[in-house]
Design an enzyme around this catalytic site. Sequence first.
Site, mmCIF file in Angstrom:
data_model
loop_
_atom_site.group_PDB
_atom_site.id
_atom_site.type_symbol
_atom_site.label_atom_id
_atom_site.label_comp_id
_atom_site.label_asym_id
_atom_site.label_seq_id
_atom_site.Cartn_x
_atom_site.Cartn_y
_atom_site.Cartn_z
ATOM 1 N N LEU A 5 15.873 18.009 64.727
ATOM 2 C CA LEU A 5 15.596 17.621 63.343
ATOM 3 C C LEU A 5 16.022 16.165 63.202
ATOM 4 O O LEU A 5 16.975 15.723 63.867
ATOM 5 C CB LEU A 5 16.390 18.506 62.372
ATOM 6 N N ASP A 6 15.344 15.439 62.313
ATOM 7 C CA ASP A 6 15.721 14.041 62.081
ATOM 8 C C ASP A 6 17.136 13.974 61.513
ATOM 9 O O ASP A 6 17.620 14.934 60.917
ATOM 10 C CB ASP A 6 14.763 13.384 61.083
ATOM 11 N N GLU A 7 17.717 12.798 61.621
ATOM 12 C CA GLU A 7 19.090 12.584 61.116
ATOM 13 C C GLU A 7 19.211 12.999 59.647
ATOM 14 O O GLU A 7 20.207 13.604 59.244
ATOM 15 C CB GLU A 7 19.420 11.090 61.327
ATOM 16 N N HIS A 65 8.591 13.601 64.071
ATOM 17 C CA HIS A 65 8.470 13.314 62.622
ATOM 18 C C HIS A 65 7.237 13.987 62.012
ATOM 19 O O HIS A 65 6.591 13.418 61.120
ATOM 20 C CB HIS A 65 8.352 11.799 62.373
ATOM 21 N N LYS A 67 6.957 14.479 58.054
ATOM 22 C CA LYS A 67 6.920 13.194 57.344
ATOM 23 C C LYS A 67 5.587 12.486 57.577
ATOM 24 O O LYS A 67 5.009 11.904 56.659
ATOM 25 C CB LYS A 67 8.077 12.296 57.804
#
Length: 235
Positions: free
Chosen positions: A102-104, A185, A188
């Site tokens: 997962l992204d930060e 990503h 997004k």
Amino acid sequence: MELERILHRHGFGSRKACRALIRSGRVAVNGENVDDPFVDIDTNGLIFSVDDVSWPYREKATIVLNKPAGYECSRRPIHHPSVYTLLPIPLLERGLQSIGRLDEDTTGLLLFSDDGQLNHVLTSPKHKVPKIYRVQLKHPGAPELVQELLHGVLLHDEPELIVAAACTLIGERELLLTVTEGKYHQVKRMIAAAGNRVETLHREMVGGFRLPADLAPGQWIWLEPADLGALQEVE
Ligand code: URA
């Protein structure tokens, strides 16, 4: 199985270190202190403890973390601490890896396992295991946004349209989006390609397994066999 071997397999160090740990009286089996490293233990349903912390016996270990924002999924993070700092050392020692990333700034359901087969099933696009995200949008969402995501959007470097497996507007700027791949990503980029922007992203579900509501950010729990089945559900 010998107690020393059990501890070794569960990430408590070398055989020698585990032997010393048991002999020092810090290990209990099903509630009773045991200081013989070579005693034969029935592993079926076994719970042992080290310094009063309980550990279930697991051939393969799989856990779920409620990932907080501000952590990177890499073991060698660049700008933020690693999610691995949220796990106890024995789990790191036995080689648990995050299943996907997962992204930060993404929060929610993040799995870790040393079961390579499970990792493959959950991450391979071929298996189409759904991942459900709760998305806060920058701009109000309209039915056309949902239609576009369900129809598919073209992402840079992707030869084919990327389609949402499901998509529902649940508030003026809130969306539940289901995807079956795990591209970089992905959510997004899909939302951007459809002309909006992700403000916050939270993963709620993988397969038929939902992040437990009482699991606070930064906390983790063991998954039980029924949870492992639920994780792999595709419908
Ligand atoms: N899609 C994203 O864009 N980011 C995530 O962290 C997960 C899915």
